[in-house]
Design an enzyme around this catalytic site. Structure first.
Site, mmCIF file in Angstrom:
data_model
loop_
_atom_site.group_PDB
_atom_site.id
_atom_site.type_symbol
_atom_site.label_atom_id
_atom_site.label_comp_id
_atom_site.label_asym_id
_atom_site.label_seq_id
_atom_site.Cartn_x
_atom_site.Cartn_y
_atom_site.Cartn_z
ATOM 1 N N ARG A 84 -60.167 45.391 26.826
ATOM 2 C CA ARG A 84 -61.215 45.086 25.842
ATOM 3 C C ARG A 84 -61.067 43.674 25.293
ATOM 4 O O ARG A 84 -62.068 42.998 25.023
ATOM 5 C CB ARG A 84 -61.195 46.127 24.733
ATOM 6 N N LYS A 187 -65.073 42.785 20.118
ATOM 7 C CA LYS A 187 -64.302 42.925 18.878
ATOM 8 C C LYS A 187 -64.035 41.520 18.328
ATOM 9 O O LYS A 187 -62.925 41.013 18.405
ATOM 10 C CB LYS A 187 -63.004 43.686 19.144
ATOM 11 N N GLU A 223 -72.866 52.734 14.279
ATOM 12 C CA GLU A 223 -71.462 53.058 14.016
ATOM 13 C C GLU A 223 -71.104 52.662 12.594
ATOM 14 O O GLU A 223 -71.874 52.010 11.896
ATOM 15 C CB GLU A 223 -70.538 52.378 15.031
HETATM 16 C C1 LIG Z 1 -61.939 48.413 16.577
HETATM 17 C C2 LIG Z 1 -63.267 48.989 16.284
HETATM 18 C C3 LIG Z 1 -63.527 50.364 16.422
HETATM 19 C C4 LIG Z 1 -62.473 51.361 16.792
HETATM 20 O O1 LIG Z 1 -62.027 51.209 18.120
HETATM 21 P P1 LIG Z 1 -60.657 51.845 18.563
HETATM 22 O O2 LIG Z 1 -60.444 51.323 19.931
HETATM 23 O O3 LIG Z 1 -60.815 53.308 18.544
HETATM 24 O O4 LIG Z 1 -59.636 51.387 17.602
HETATM 25 C C5 LIG Z 1 -64.822 50.812 16.181
HETATM 26 N N1 LIG Z 1 -65.801 49.961 15.810
HETATM 27 C C6 LIG Z 1 -65.579 48.644 15.667
HETATM 28 C C7 LIG Z 1 -66.703 47.771 15.258
HETATM 29 C C8 LIG Z 1 -64.308 48.114 15.894
HETATM 30 O O5 LIG Z 1 -64.120 46.811 15.744
#
Ligand SMILES: *Cc1c(COP(=O)(O)O)cnc(C)c1O
Length: 342
Positions: A84, A187, A223
Site C-alpha cells: 500500500r 494513505k 468511510e
Molecule cells: C489507515 C486508514 C484506514 C485503516 O486501514 P488499515 O489498513 O486497516 O489500518 C482506513 N481509512 C483511512 C482513510 C486510513 O488512512
C-alpha cells in the site's frame, strides 16, 4: 532479553506518541536508496523547500506488532502495508520504498525497541508508523528528487478511549475528505488534513468520529476518517465500494474471517437509507481494530439510527473482533500466514 520498562502501565496506555530508544531512516538520493540507519533523535532536519512541506508529498502507514503466546513478536500483515505504501507513493509521484526495505525496517524498529513491546494479552500493542516524504527542495510544483523514509514506533492502547465499546458516530454531507477522482485511495497526509475540521466539529458535538459520504453525490457511505465502515445484516458483512476510500487491511482481513464464518460478504455502494436496516455497524482499522457504533446521527437532517445491544457490541461484531485479536495474539491458528515473525 531486555528488561521491560517499569514505568509503563500497559493496561492504561493511550493511543499516542511515546518516546522509545530508536527510529530508522533511509534516504533516496541520486537514484538509489541508502542503507537504513538507526537514530535516537526524535527530530529530523528538513530542507526549507522540501516538497512535503509545501506541496503535501507525504504518505504513511500504520501497522502493529504483538507479543504472541509463544513469546515471539510478530507483525500483522506487513506485506500489505508495504504494497500500500508503494501505491500511495505512486499516487502522488514519490519514489516508492521497495517491499524488502519496508519490511526489514519494520522488523528492525521492533527489535531495537523490544522492551517497549507490550506483554502477551495486555490489550496493548506496539504500533509502527512508517513515513515517506519528499525531502528535496523544489519551488516549482514538481515531484521531489529526494525522499526520506522513516519508521518509528511505540506501545499503544486502544485508539478510542472506550476501547471495544459502542460509541456514537456522526454522518456528514458538508465536508469531504477526498475528491471523487482525487487521492482518497492513497494513505496521504493531505487526506487527513482535509478531514480535521469535520472530525473536530463532531467531537465538539459529542461524537467520537465522523462518517463521510461519497464526495460526488453524498448519497452513499464512504468511510470514517481513519477507519473503514462495515455493517451486519442477517448473515451478511457489507462494506462500501468506492473510489475514494482507503483499502483497509483490517477490513480485508475481516472480510476473510466473515467468509470463514460462513457469512456472505458484499462490497458495494451503500445508500445512507440502508442504515435503518442494519443490525450492527462499526468502523475498522489498525488503530481502532473494530469500533462498534451505538448510534448514528445524520447531521444534515438529524435522522438517528440506534444500534444498542445493552451497551455492548453486537454478536457478529464481537465474533469478528475475537477472531481477529485471537489471531494477532497467537491464540487462534493463523491459517493464512498473516503474522510475520520479527
Ligand atoms: C489507515 C486508514 C484506514 C485503516 O486501514 P488499515 O489498513 O486497516 O489500518 C482506513 N481509512 C483511512 C482513510 C486510513 O488512512
Amino acid at each position: 532479553m531486555s528488561t521491560i520498562p517499569t514505568d509503563i502501565n500497559w493496561s492504561s496506555l493511550p493511543f499516542g506518541y511515546l518516546k522509545t530508544d530508536y527510529n530508522i531512516r533511509a534516504y533516496y538520493r541520486d537514484g538509489r536508496w541508502s542503507k537504513f540507519e538507526k537514530s535516537t533523535d526524535e527530530t529530523i532536519p528538513v530542507h526549507i523547500a522540501a516538497t512535503a512541506l509545501h506541496y503535501g508529498q507525504s504518505c504513511f502507514e500504520g501497522l502493529k506488532a504483538f507479543r504472541c503466546r509463544d513469546g515471539k513478536i510478530r507483525l500483522f500483515r506487513p506485506e500489505e502495508n508495504a504494497k500500500r505504501l508503494i501505491l500511495s507513493a505512486n499516487g502522488i509521484m514519490m519514489q516508492p520504498v521497495p517491499k524488502e526495505i519496508f519490511i526489514e525496517a519494520c522488523k528492525e524498529v521492533v527489535l531495537i525497541n523490544e522492551k517497549y513491546v507490550p506483554p502477551f494479552m495486555s490489550g496493548a500493542s506496539f504500533y509502527l508508523r512508517p513515513i515517506l516524504y519528499g525531502s528535496g527542495g523544489e519551488v516549482g510544483v514538481k515531484p521531489s528528487k529526494e525522499y526520506t523514509f522513516m519508521v518509528f514506533g511505540g506501545p499503544v492502547g486502544p485508539y478510542f478511549k472506550t476501547g471495544f465499546k459502542p460509541m456514537p458516530m456522526q454522518l456528514i454531507k458538508d465536508f469531504d475528505r477526498a475528491a471523487p477522482l482525487g487521492t482518497g485511495m492513497f494513505k496521504v497526509g493531505g487526506n487527513y488534513a482535509a478531514s480535521l475540521r469535520a472530525s473536530e466539529r463532531a467531537h465538539g458535538e459529542g461524537f467520537n468520529t465522523v462518517l463521510f459520504t461519497d464526495a460526488k453525490d453524498h448519497k452513499f457511505i464512504d468511510e470514517a476518517g481513519p477507519a473503514n465502515f462495515f455493517a451486519i445484516k442477517g448473515n451478511r458483512y457489507i462494506t462500501p465500494d468506492s473510489h475514494s476510500i482507503l483499502r483497509s487491511i483490517t477490513n480485508m482481513t475481516l472480510q476473510q474471517i466473515a467468509l470463514d464464518l460462513g457469512m456472505e460478504v458484499e462490497r458495494r455502494h451503500i445508500a445512507i437509507d440502508e442504515l435503518a436496516e442494519f443490525e450492527e455497524i462499526g468502523a475498522c482499522g489498525t488503530a481502532a481494530v473494530i469500533t462498534p457504533v451505538s448510534r448514528m446521527v445524520n447531521r444534515s437532517n438529524n435522522n438517528e439510527y440506534i444500534y444498542t445491544m445493552g451497551g455492548e457490541a453486537g454478536p457478529k461484531t464481537q465474533k469478528l473482533y475475537d477472531i481477529l485479536t485471537g489471531i494477532q495474539s497467537g491464540i487462534i491458528e493463523d491459517k493464512y500466514g498473516w503474522m510475520v515473525e520479527v
